[in-house]
Scaffold this motif. Structure first.
Motif, PDB file in Angstrom:
ATOM      1  N   ALA B 223       6.211 -17.606  10.111  1.00 22.54           N
ATOM      2  CA  ALA B 223       7.466 -17.193   9.491  1.00 22.54           C
ATOM      3  C   ALA B 223       7.420 -15.725   9.084  1.00 22.54           C
ATOM      4  N   THR B 224       8.556 -15.060   9.253  1.00 25.41           N
ATOM      5  CA  THR B 224       8.683 -13.670   8.838  1.00 25.41           C
ATOM      6  C   THR B 224       9.819 -13.559   7.816  1.00 25.41           C
ATOM      7  N   GLN B 225      10.049 -12.325   7.361  1.00 26.57           N
ATOM      8  CA  GLN B 225      11.167 -12.092   6.439  1.00 26.57           C
ATOM      9  C   GLN B 225      12.474 -12.584   7.041  1.00 26.57           C
ATOM     10  N   LYS B 226      12.644 -12.318   8.344  1.00 21.69           N
ATOM     11  CA  LYS B 226      13.877 -12.736   9.005  1.00 21.69           C
ATOM     12  C   LYS B 226      14.042 -14.251   8.939  1.00 21.69           C
ATOM     13  N   THR B 227      12.930 -14.961   9.065  1.00 19.69           N
ATOM     14  CA  THR B 227      12.998 -16.424   8.976  1.00 19.69           C
ATOM     15  C   THR B 227      13.537 -16.841   7.622  1.00 19.69           C
ATOM     16  N   ALA B 228      12.983 -16.239   6.580  1.00 21.59           N
ATOM     17  CA  ALA B 228      13.377 -16.622   5.228  1.00 21.59           C
ATOM     18  C   ALA B 228      14.866 -16.346   5.008  1.00 21.59           C
ATOM     19  N   TYR B 229      15.314 -15.160   5.373  1.00 20.48           N
ATOM     20  CA  TYR B 229      16.727 -14.834   5.101  1.00 20.48           C
ATOM     21  C   TYR B 229      17.668 -15.615   6.024  1.00 20.48           C
ATOM     22  N   GLY B 230      17.227 -15.839   7.234  1.00 24.11           N
ATOM     23  CA  GLY B 230      18.033 -16.650   8.154  1.00 24.11           C
ATOM     24  C   GLY B 230      18.240 -18.056   7.595  1.00 24.11           C
ATOM     25  N   LEU B 231      17.153 -18.615   7.077  1.00 26.40           N
ATOM     26  CA  LEU B 231      17.271 -19.961   6.507  1.00 26.40           C
ATOM     27  C   LEU B 231      18.162 -19.951   5.269  1.00 26.40           C
ATOM     28  N   ILE B 232      18.077 -18.846   4.488  1.00 26.68           N
ATOM     29  CA  ILE B 232      18.950 -18.772   3.302  1.00 26.68           C
ATOM     30  C   ILE B 232      20.418 -18.809   3.733  1.00 26.68           C
ATOM     31  N   SER B 233      20.727 -18.069   4.823  1.00 27.72           N
ATOM     32  CA  SER B 233      22.127 -18.042   5.232  1.00 27.72           C
ATOM     33  C   SER B 233      22.605 -19.434   5.635  1.00 27.72           C
ATOM     34  N   ARG B 234      21.700 -20.223   6.201  1.00 26.18           N
ATOM     35  CA  ARG B 234      22.062 -21.602   6.567  1.00 26.18           C
ATOM     36  C   ARG B 234      22.233 -22.468   5.316  1.00 26.18           C
ATOM     37  N   MET B 235      21.255 -22.394   4.441  1.00 23.79           N
ATOM     38  CA  MET B 235      21.256 -23.344   3.327  1.00 23.79           C
ATOM     39  C   MET B 235      22.257 -22.970   2.245  1.00 23.79           C
ATOM     40  N   ALA B 236      22.553 -21.689   2.138  1.00 20.79           N
ATOM     41  CA  ALA B 236      23.532 -21.281   1.137  1.00 20.79           C
ATOM     42  C   ALA B 236      24.906 -21.857   1.466  1.00 20.79           C
ATOM     43  N   LEU B 237      25.166 -22.148   2.751  1.00 21.79           N
ATOM     44  CA  LEU B 237      26.427 -22.800   3.107  1.00 21.79           C
ATOM     45  C   LEU B 237      26.476 -24.217   2.541  1.00 21.79           C
ATOM     46  N   PHE B 238      25.348 -24.898   2.626  1.00 18.45           N
ATOM     47  CA  PHE B 238      25.279 -26.241   2.034  1.00 18.45           C
ATOM     48  C   PHE B 238      25.509 -26.157   0.526  1.00 18.45           C
ATOM     49  N   ALA B 239      24.962 -25.069  -0.071  1.00 15.77           N
ATOM     50  CA  ALA B 239      25.035 -24.920  -1.514  1.00 15.77           C
ATOM     51  C   ALA B 239      26.389 -24.385  -1.950  1.00 15.77           C
ATOM     52  N   GLY B 240      27.169 -23.883  -0.991  1.00 16.45           N
ATOM     53  CA  GLY B 240      28.440 -23.259  -1.343  1.00 16.45           C
ATOM     54  C   GLY B 240      28.270 -21.906  -1.996  1.00 16.45           C
ATOM     55  N   GLN B 241      27.107 -21.305  -1.809  1.00 18.83           N
ATOM     56  CA  GLN B 241      26.869 -19.972  -2.400  1.00 18.83           C
ATOM     57  C   GLN B 241      27.189 -18.927  -1.340  1.00 18.83           C
ATOM     58  N   TRP B 242      28.487 -18.643  -1.213  1.00 15.05           N
ATOM     59  CA  TRP B 242      28.958 -17.849  -0.069  1.00 15.05           C
ATOM     60  C   TRP B 242      28.367 -16.449  -0.065  1.00 15.05           C
ATOM     61  N   GLN B 243      28.364 -15.814  -1.245  1.00 14.40           N
ATOM     62  CA  GLN B 243      27.879 -14.431  -1.292  1.00 14.40           C
ATOM     63  C   GLN B 243      26.389 -14.377  -0.917  1.00 14.40           C
ATOM     64  N   VAL B 244      25.643 -15.405  -1.351  1.00 14.29           N
ATOM     65  CA  VAL B 244      24.218 -15.448  -1.024  1.00 14.29           C
ATOM     66  C   VAL B 244      24.037 -15.539   0.488  1.00 14.29           C
ATOM     67  N   ALA B 245      24.892 -16.358   1.099  1.00 10.87           N
ATOM     68  CA  ALA B 245      24.806 -16.522   2.551  1.00 10.87           C
ATOM     69  C   ALA B 245      25.109 -15.200   3.251  1.00 10.87           C
ATOM     70  N   ILE B 246      26.142 -14.507   2.753  1.00  9.06           N
ATOM     71  CA  ILE B 246      26.527 -13.233   3.373  1.00  9.06           C
ATOM     72  C   ILE B 246      25.411 -12.202   3.223  1.00  9.06           C
ATOM     73  N   ASP B 247      24.872 -12.107   2.002  1.00  7.78           N
ATOM     74  CA  ASP B 247      23.810 -11.126   1.758  1.00  7.78           C
ATOM     75  C   ASP B 247      22.600 -11.411   2.636  1.00  7.78           C
ATOM     76  N   ALA B 248      22.264 -12.690   2.744  1.00  2.29           N
ATOM     77  CA  ALA B 248      21.084 -13.037   3.533  1.00  2.29           C
ATOM     78  C   ALA B 248      21.310 -12.690   5.000  1.00  2.29           C
ATOM     79  N   ALA B 249      22.530 -13.004   5.477  1.00  2.00           N
ATOM     80  CA  ALA B 249      22.828 -12.713   6.878  1.00  2.00           C
ATOM     81  C   ALA B 249      22.759 -11.216   7.138  1.00  2.00           C
ATOM     82  N   ASN B 250      23.297 -10.444   6.207  1.00  2.00           N
ATOM     83  CA  ASN B 250      23.239  -8.986   6.370  1.00  2.00           C
ATOM     84  C   ASN B 250      21.797  -8.489   6.337  1.00  2.00           C
TER      85      ASN B 250
END
Lengths: 1039, 564
Positions: B223-250
């Protein structure tokens, strides 16, 4: 007279001095004449009379039981022996005419019975010990020892669940079951734990079964009873050479008849019609099948007939035994060549043995038993197993009788579901699984007898016993790739590789080897003081076992014979694996016997055992036992009151023993390796992971408390013998899984094993014997056994939400649980008002289950009820009959069991619930037995024995349910043996002392509730390797 | 004579004592390693650490297609077997009794995943105990980040099935031993679903801060940094944390996330294209050592004859999926109108159709796929309790991930990687998050992310006229997720996340196309339901499956989900 004796002694002494170096004995004129009778005063023809100390000097009694023998002195002692009778020594004491009465071997209280770490006279026994002699054992030739025991020992339950050569042994249980798992008794061969089924049955002298506290001297491994096998040893006398041979034909005991081509097509079309499908077998195909159209794959084949045949087994044994006062020997050579009833399955075994007993110095005896065997097992490359995916019998069943067995130069295959099936090709084309095994077992014992040193030490012996076993096994498995010309349900045709095999094939060779040693210094004491007899035994025992396996595999063999690993062209993912293990046990044990006036008997024994399985602080356990007996018939008042009672004994025992057969080393933290499990940086790496998350330091063995009360009596001159035992066994601290007691979110880090199970087991055994000789020509013998053992679960870890009505407490351990069936659905109304089925779709004629808790859903958790007995029968019975008329004899053994069940459908070993070929019409898209199809529910046959006729397997009907439980009780003619002993008078002029021929059979007739499978067959199978009925012709010759 | 005897006796006694003293009981289980051995060398330790990634392989869509091919629980794919090959898919969809109290049925994973979590906790504990002194804090932090990322993924696997979880994060428990000795450790309340997602996202954020941007060549694939943030963008959708998902994707984009050029080649091991910027995390396999059976289990039926061996076609695309693929010009596919502009329903479709679906008439290893009735890959209707024997029951076969021209899939098996996390998903996650956050405000960003995915395959961009409001945008986005991520195991979880399964699955049927070839060589198409006659079932209570009885019965503070 006196002068003459003195003179002769002098002369003998002189002669001995002069010639003993050369070993030549001079003749002397003294001649002894005598007659040998049996206990009924009938003269015994052919008994051996020899001089003690010089067995080469001997003779045989004539037709009137008379003999004449010249002896060096009338002070000599004669040894008189005859098969089936006790050997008797007769000091001449100056007489030149003697009369000898030989007692029959079998009915004698002085009979010596092998018990744990020693022998005892039957009259002095205080425990429940059954024994069987070689004569009883060898009623009909069988391939291995375990199969010979069925019906011959009271309290012993036997289940033979397969007839596969090399794997057709019988599972044995002593007094039923005492634990949730591992209920197999310990098997001791000549003092050492060894597998039973590699012993040559012809080498066996006797088998004893320790059933109660008498097994407690085996300590932590004695809880399931102990079977002691003793091999033959030589006796004093001239060499006896015996040759035994038999030729046996074997046939399957049961196999249902499967639909033939025209019936298959008729019924399959009808089933499809009921399913709302168009008929598959059009008139065109029917014509092709029935006319065996040469241009198509269609044609009739009886697949079952193609895979099975009549098996042939040969056995040959030669043994020699004899000896002098100082050296006694028994040596044998045996060969068994067994051909299975399934084609291409066979097993051969060669046994050698040499048992030697030598007086090496004064008071010092050395005995050694060395035996070895080599066995070769040959099976086809396709694995045989009653639940195996590709089992050849299952393939034969899952094929259809409407295709040719060969087409376009290839074996054909039917694909009714997911596999190509051709049972015959699976046997003949798929390569092999061969196993060769070499083993050497050896015992060495040096025994010093202190009796002659001083009077104080009289009766004291000390010995050192050591044993060493070595075993080597090589498995060669060749999965040969072969192609089949297939057709499937859509009538696609083509060529495909056989299911389960890949191109180039695979060959693996594995070598397993191991050895074991046992070391036991021992002190024995046995002495009579006036009316008292004292026996004592004390020993230390250490044993260690090592085993090792290494397996190599390669693939890509482009020839029909892989020869060896070298010729493989590719490596599989894991080309080599290896494993090894050690086990160890150390023990101190002792026993004390006391008998007063052969009337009052008492025994105490103990064993202090240490097992490597457990953590060091919980490793050692103490297992005591006590027993007592009272021979009331020795009391004067009893003899006066009941003079017709020859013998009457009451005995009682209590003992503790253990069971340590559980996963070892749970007290260690362990890691394991997952080889090549992940890829990083474009190369495979292994992963380490912790294997047992929880460390158990406090686990221990299960302890069985065993109580026994027995009576034995003989009436009317031993015309009737009765033995009756009542027992109760309480087993506690059974190691069990208690995974249901902790939340699983702890990730397995909690104790999931505990010593918490508790079970009891009670029952009785009754043996009746009746012997009678009507006159000189006729005699008969009857022995009946009846035994009963019932266990109950007293404590078991179950999850909290287990409904009460499903409670296992108070029920038998191996009771069956499943849905209760309410019959078959007969109307749409019934279906509409039915709760949710456990699985599948419901139609008319499907099984209807009871919704026990009424929640509208039928599920395993809440709706399982007890639906039957387990597979181990609670009741065993047998009746052995023997009739002798002159030189003819016939024996018949009827044997049966009851209170046991088996299931035709249900849960596979993998945990999957699915139907089998015995319960699902056209299951797996293949053929079906007649009973299932003709008895299936159809609109015309609503009062049916079997569910709806259909080609679509229905999960609903496959569940464990009372519908598929079959009563496993049976009564069978286990053995029948008709033989003829050639009269001695005929043999006198020949070199033979005994010639016997016989016709024998086993499993000749079976009465059971479901005739299509053998009642001992395993539950939930798709065609298992059937047990066999055997027909033998045999010959025994003694020189 | 006597003297000799005495000598023998003395010798024997001495021998006895000698043997007695050597202990036969102190045997160690020599077949396994001790924990010290595992921490002894760096290579051994790395093998121990990387075992944490096993939680990903548990749900590998290519390696475990028989047990966890999640798209076959959705409307996009169809399992061709009732219960053969251990398939649960049709039983779970069509049986009323598929899910009962005490188990999550086909999705039951509580015990196994907690086993993974426990091992991760032990690893974290041992890193501190053994690792720090040996390898230093920095080395350890990277490994901690890996293990915590894997553990977060384990919790993600649980939350999507059960909702709120019992958080177990350390080995020490309240009294130093978390082994069930103390009630306080045994009984632990479930966190709420929101708390559970919070925990997962925080863990991933910590991992993102400590993981390296890349690994040395020999350890590529961790796993790399990209893995961690990529997964955040996926899971933040489940959590409904939209801004977190956007930040992670960026963040993924700033770390170098980028779409690869050719969509089809993303799923080809030897496609000759550098996919490293698109694939943020993958499970790798290797010929000859770490393999699976994806090809054998999913090749078209006609390969039976080609390879003289058995292939199964266990999962086939449905008409629902196939019909979603637009034509190259961006027009929708319709069965009743396609013939106006197109000779054949399957020509002129966008590239992802070719890359994902095998259809009647397409080329495969030099032959033409024939899914028409009676063709070499012919159609067989699905029946409940049965199987199609490796035929398609929808008229389509799956192409995605199959390795064309891997002719040794029988002897050498398959070794294509499983692209667990792709940048295309991150873009779609971002588009969805922007739309959910405030479509009116962020429509440009949302459309931009969506169009980036469409641009790669040459499809025209979607504009505000196509998606004037959030609902119409979400409809486009859902379709895009279907066609872009088909066969990668997202759809079923998306339907649960959107709470749409009751509409899309329940009471519905998947469909196939039965193609009949006329004597003149023309084909006629009939769209028909392929579930064997009964409707699919997805009840409201299925959004949160029942916890296993082993947990609810023994953890006194743990409550089961509603309705169970």
């Amino acid at each position: 007279m006196k002068k003459q004796i003195t003179w002769s002694i002098r002369l003998v002494a002189l002669l001995i001095c002069s010639f003993s170096v050369l070993g030549i004995w001079a003749q002397q004129a003294a001649n002894v004449q005598g007659t040998v009778y049996d206990s009924n005063n009938e003269p015994l023809v052919g008994s051996t009379v020899s001089l003690k100390g010089n067995p080469s000097k001997g003779t045989i009694t004539n037709i009137d039981g008379q003999f004449s023998l010249s002896v060096p002195s009338l002070k000599a002692t004669l040894v008189i022996s005859f098969i089936g009778y006790q050997t008797q020594e007769m000091p001449l004491q100056g007489r030149s005419k003697i009369v000898v009465h030989l007692k029959e071997d079998s009915k004698v209280l002085d009979e010596v019975v092998v018990v744990g770490y020693g022998t005892q006279k039957r009259g002095n026994l205080t425990g429940s010990v059954s024994s069987v002699s070689a004569k009883e054992l060898m009623k009909a030739p069988m391939q291995n020892v375990s199969n010979l025991l069925t019906g011959k020992i009271s309290g012993l339950t036997s289940i033979q669940s397969s007839g596969n050569p090399g794997a057709d042994g019988t599972a044995l249980y002593v007094r039923g079951m005492n634990a949730f798992s591992d209920n197999s008794p310990m098997v001791i061969v000549d003092g050492v734990a060894r597998p039973m089924d590699y012993v040559n049955p012809n080498d066996i002298e006797s088998i004893s079964v320790l059933k109660d506290a008498s097994a407690a001297i085996y300590g932590v491994q004695g809880a399931n009873g102990v079977i002691l096998i003793t091999t033959k040893s030589g006796g004093e006398g001239p060499a006896t050479i015996a040759y035994d041979a038999s030729l046996t034909m074997t046939k399957n005991t049961a196999m249902p008849e499967f639909l033939n081509a025209s019936d298959y097509m008729y019924w399959n079309n009808k089933a499809r019609e009921m399913d709302g499908l168009t008929p598959l077998w059009t008139a065109d195909i029917q014509n092709k099948v029935l006319s065996n159209d040469p241009n198509s794959i269609w044609g009739e084949t009886d697949w079952l007939k193609k895979v099975f045949k009549t098996g042939l087994t040969q056995q040959h044994n030669i043994s020699a035994s004899g000896g002098t006062e100082k050296t006694k020997y028994f040596a044998s050579l045996g060969c068994m060549d067994q051909e299975g009833t399934l084609k291409n399955t066979s097993f051969t075994r060669y046994n050698v043995r040499s048992n030697l007993d030598v007086q090496v110095a004064k008071n010092l005896r050395f005995t050694t038993n060395i035996s070895g065997y080599r066995s070769d097992r040959d099976w086809p490359g396709t694995a045989i197993g009653n639940q195996g995916e590709f089992d050849p019998i299952r393939q034969a069943i899952n094929s259809v009788p409407v295709i040719k067995s060969e087409f376009n130069g290839l074996p054909t295959a039917w694909m009714g579901s997911s596999y190509y099936v051709n049972g015959y090709a699976a046997l003949t084309e798929s390569g092999y699984k061969r196993q060769t095994r070499w083993a050497l077992d050896s015992n060495y014992k040096l025994e010093y007898d202190f009796s002659d040193l001083t009077n104080v030490l009289k009766g004291l012996k000390s010995s050192i016993f050591a044993a060493y076993n070595y075993i080597n096994t090589t498995d060669s498995n060749y999965d040969r790739y072969y192609e089949l010309y297939y057709v499937n349900k859509n009538f696609d045709e083509g060529v495909a590789g056989a299911s389960g095999f890949s191109k180039g094939g695979g060959y693996s060779k594995s070598a397993s080897w191991g050895d074991a040693w046992l070391f036991r210094p021992q002190i024995n004491y046995s002495r009579d003081f006036d009316k008292s007899h004292i026996g004592a035994l004390f020993f230390y025992e250490a044993q260690k076992k090592y085993s090792n396996t290494m397996t190599g595999t390669k693939r890509g063999y482009y020839s029909d014979d892989p020869v060896d690993l070298t010729l493989g062209t590719t490596f599989p993912e894991t080309p080599v694996t290896g494993s090894h293990s050690y086990t160890g046990q150390a023990s101190w044990a002792g026993r004390l016997n006391y008998a007063y006036n052969q009337k009052y008997l008492a025994e105490f024994a103990f064993r202090y055992d240490g097992s490597y399985v457990f953590a060091p602080e919980n490793r050692w356990g103490f297992f005591p036992s006590v027993s007592a007996g009272w021979v009331i018939s020795q009391e004067d008042f009893f003899q006066k009151a009941l003079p017709f009672v020859d013998y009457f004994k009451i005995r009682a025992s209590y003992g503790e023993s253990g069971n340590d057969n559980v996963t070892p080393y749970l007290y260690n933290s362990t890691f394991a390796v997952a080889n090549n499990s992940m890829v990083f940086g474009n190369s495979a790496t292994a992963q380490f992971y912790s294997k047992n998350p929880y460390i158990y330091r406090d686990l221990t063995w299960a302890t069985t408390h065993s109580y026994n009360l027995g009576v034995e009596f003989d009436l009317w001159n031993q015309k009737l013998g009765v033995e009756f035992d009542l027992f109760y066994q309480l087993t506690e601290d059974i190691l069990e899984s208690k995974s249901g007691s902790y939340p699983t979110s702890l990730g397995g880090y909690y104790p999931s094993y505990q010593n918490s199970g508790k079970v009891d087991n009670r029952g009785f055994e009754l043996t009746l014997k009746h012997n009678n000789r009507i006159n000189r020509d006729w005699s008969y013998r009857l022995t009946g056994n009846f035994s009963f053992a019932r266990n109950r679960v007293l404590k078991k870890a179950v999850t909290d939400n287990y409904p009460n009505y499903r409670s296992v407490l108070g029920e038998s351990m191996n009771a069956r649980y499943g849905f209760q069936t309410l019959g078959l659905f007969q109307s749409q109304d019934e279906i509409d008002n039915y709760p949710a089925a456990p699985s599948g779709n419901i139609n008319l004629g499907d099984l209807k289950y009871r919704d026990v808790n009424g929640d509208g859903i039928i599920n395993q958790q809440y709706d399982y009820l007890k639906i039957g007995y387990g597979s181990v029968p609670e009741i065993n019975f047998s009746l052995n009959m023997e009739v002798t008329y002159k030189n003819f004899y016939a024996t018949m053994l009827w044997q049966g069991v009851t209170h046991c069940d088996y299931e035709l459908s249900g849960v596979y070993d993998t945990g999957v619930t699915a139907a089998t070929s015995y319960t699902s019409p056209f299951g797996s898209g293949g053929n079906s037995p007649y009973y299932l199809i003709e008895g299936a529910w159809t609109p015309e046959n609503t009062n049916a024995k079997y569910p709806r006729l259909s080609t679509i397997p229905n999960g609903n009907n496959a569940w464990r349910s009372s519908w598929w439980v079959v009563n496993g009780e049976y009564l069978r003619l286990k053995n029948l043996n008709i033989g003829y002993n050639f009269p001695k008078s005929l043999l006198q002029k020949t070199p033979f002392s005994r010639v016997n021929i016989y016709l024998a059979g086993t499993n000749l007739l079976t009465l059971s509730h479901f005739k299509y499978v053998d009642p001992e067959s395993p539950s939930v199978s798709n065609g298992y390797y059937p047990q066999q009925a055997t027909y033998s012709l045999g010959l025994n010759v003694t020189f | 004579m006597k003297k000799r005897t005495v000598k023998i006796l003395i010798g024997a006694v001495a021998f006895c004592l000698g043997v007695t003293s050597c202990d036969v009981l102190d045997l160690n289980d020599t077949t396994v390693l001790s924990d010290l051995a595992v921490w002894d060398t760096e290579s051994a330790t790395e093998m121990y650490i990387t075992a944490a990634y096993k939680t990903f392989t548990d749900v590998s869509q290519v390696a475990n297609s028989r047990s966890v091919y999640y798209d076959s629980y959705s409307d996009l794919m169809k399992s061709t077997a009732w219960d053969l090959y251990s398939h649960q898919y049709n039983k779970a969809l069509l049986q009323t009794s598929a899910f009962t109290t005490g188990s999550a049925g086909a999705f039951e994973c509580w015990n196994d995943v907690y086993g993974r979590i426990r091992r991760a906790n032990v690893l974290l504990d041992e890193i501190t105990r053994y690792g720090v002194s040996r390898y230093g804090e920095d080395w350890c932090n990277i490994r901690r980040a890996e293990v915590r990322l894997c553990r977060a993924f384990s919790y993600y696997r649980l939350i999507r099935v059960y909702g709120g979880v019992v958080l177990r994060t350390e080995t020490s428990g309240t009294n130093g031993v978390d082994d069930g000795s103390y009630e306080a450790d045994i009984n632990r309340k479930r966190a709420t679903e929101a708390e559970s997602w919070d925990f997962v996202i925080k863990e991933l954020q910590w991992a993102g801060e400590h993981l390296p941007a890349s690994w040395a060549a020999s350890w590529e694939g961790r796993a790399t940094q990209k893995t961690a943030y990529g997964l955040i963008s996926r899971m933040a959708l489940f959590a409904g944390q939209w801004q977190v998902a956007i930040d992670a994707a960026n963040k993924v984009k700033s770390l170098g996330g980028e779409l690869a050029k050719d969509y089809a080649k993303v799923f080809q091991v030897d496609g000759g294209q550098d996919n490293s910027k698109e694939i943020l995390f993958a499970l790798y396999y290797l010929k000859g050592s770490v393999t699976h059976n994806y090809d054998r289990y999913n090749r078209p039926f006609g390969d039976n004859a080609v390879y003289n061996t058995q292939v199964y076609a266990e999962h086939v695309p449905t008409a629902e999926l196939a019909d979603l693929y637009e034509f190259k010009d961006g027009t929708e596919f319709q069965w009743n109108t396609y013939a106006e502009n197109h000779a054949d329903p399957y020509v002129d479709r966008e590239p992802r159709f070719q890359a994902t679906v095998m259809y009647n008439g397409c080329k495969w290893e030099g032959r033409t796929i024939q899914t028409y009735v009676g063709g070499s890959d012919g159609f067989t209707a699905f029946t409940q309790s049965g199987s199609t024997n490796g035929h398609t029951c929808t008229g389509y076969y799956l192409r995605k991930y199959l390795q064309e021209n891997n002719s040794t899939f029988v002897t050498d098996y398959s070794w294509q990687y499983d692209a667990v996390l792709r940048y295309a998903e991150v873009l779609l996650n971002k588009a969805e998050a922007y739309a959910q956050l405030d479509y009116d405000k962020y429509s440009a960003e949302a459309l931009g992310a969506l169009n980036e995915v469409r641009k790669r395959v040459g499809l025209p961009e979607k504009t505000l006229t196509d998606a004037s409001d959030k609902d119409s945008f979400m409809a486009l986005l859902r379709k895009e997720r279907c066609v872009e991520l088909a066969g990668e195991g997202f759809r079923y979880w998306d339907l649960r996340r959107w709470k749409l399964a009751e509409n899309v699955v329940n009471g519905q049927n998947a469909h196939g196309v039965k193609i009949t070839k006329a004597n003149d060589g023309t084909f006629s198409y009939e769209k028909l339901a392929c579930d064997g006659g009964s409707p699919r079932i997805f009840l409201e209570k299925y959004y949160y499956f029942s916890l296993p009885t082993s947990e609810t019965a023994n953890n006194k503070l743990c409550e089961n989900n509603p309705y169970w």
